[in-house]
Design a protein around this motif. Sequence first.
Motif, short mmCIF file in Angstrom:
data_model
loop_
_atom_site.label_atom_id
_atom_site.label_comp_id
_atom_site.label_asym_id
_atom_site.label_seq_id
_atom_site.Cartn_x
_atom_site.Cartn_y
_atom_site.Cartn_z
N ILE A 1 0.85 -1.19 0.00
CA ILE A 1 0.00 0.00 0.00
C ILE A 1 0.88 1.24 0.00
N VAL B 1 -0.86 7.54 6.90
CA VAL B 1 -0.15 6.45 7.58
C VAL B 1 -0.19 6.67 9.08
N LEU C 1 -3.87 4.65 9.10
CA LEU C 1 -3.42 3.27 8.92
C LEU C 1 -2.75 2.70 10.17
N LEU D 1 2.30 -7.05 5.46
CA LEU D 1 2.02 -5.69 4.99
C LEU D 1 3.30 -4.98 4.58
N ILE E 1 3.90 -1.13 3.66
CA ILE E 1 3.30 0.19 3.54
C ILE E 1 4.40 1.22 3.28
N SER F 1 5.30 5.12 2.75
CA SER F 1 4.79 6.45 3.08
C SER F 1 5.52 7.51 2.26
N TYR G 1 2.03 -1.65 -6.57
CA TYR G 1 1.24 -1.62 -5.34
C TYR G 1 -0.12 -2.26 -5.56
#
Length: 303
Positions: free
Chosen positions: A98, A105, A109, A125, A127, A129, A141
């Motif tokens: 993501i 974030v 999140l 995960l 992630i 940013s 993504y």
Amino acid sequence: MADPDLRDLDAFVAVARTRNFRRAAVEIRVSVSSLSQRLRDLEERLGVRLMNRTTRSVALTEAGELLLSRVAPALRDVGDALDQVRGLREVASGRLRINAPPPAVDLVLAPMVGPFLSAHPQVDLDIVSESGFVDIVSGGYDAGVRYGEHLAQDMVAIPLSGAQRYVVVASPGYVARRGKPKHPKDLLDHDCIRARYSSGVMHDWEFEKAGQLVKVDPPAKLISTNMGLAMRAALDGAGIWATLDGYVHDAVKSGALVSLMEDWCEPFPGPFLYYPSRRQTPPALRAFIDFVADWRKRSVSRP
């Protein structure tokens, strides 16, 4: 001549195993005549007789025995592989990537990550940013997070959180020295803490009250993209800071910061989770979408 397809080979194995056309037809859910035709087609394609059959019995030829010994295990492997792939629909697993801007974030999140991973231990995960706009498809993504005005039309989007609000804050010491601004344009006479984006742009501060929109470009005493540094500077009285309420809620509640011009700080829709429109959504992403929906329901029900 075209090679036989898997259905022909599956029909052959069923007859070879049961030694009975009727039982084999029931097993693979076709008619006896259709099954018989498949076997004839298979023999024609291979150019060799695989079975000797009468009205009472079925016997494999030498070629049939050879084909069965090689094909039956292979078909079992194919069946097992297909079952495993179908099983992925039921259990969310694998890596979910993501891309999201730092405030989403930090404030949206971050509280979800622990509960989501606990509920789906087979998902990993990833992630990233960053504040710049990213093509999530070319970037590899599964999904991204953006605010409504920046969403592409060809994406599926779901709300990730409730409404958010920018607030303007300063330390009690700063307010005692410089006073409280009443109108956005009063900020032009104050020291302010601002952020410059990765593109080099430093956006105006926007305020709205009763349908009236006002944009100002106040002087920057400090420019920083680091939220920790901006918070520290605001607490130390370096200037007025405009930021999302989530970053300073506790500091305002404790009195470490003072909220200013609240009547000019109206709420706006929160960020959206977006992803490409697909017929088959990856299981890990589907699990996260369902988790977000449940999280929002529970958030609304909390006092």
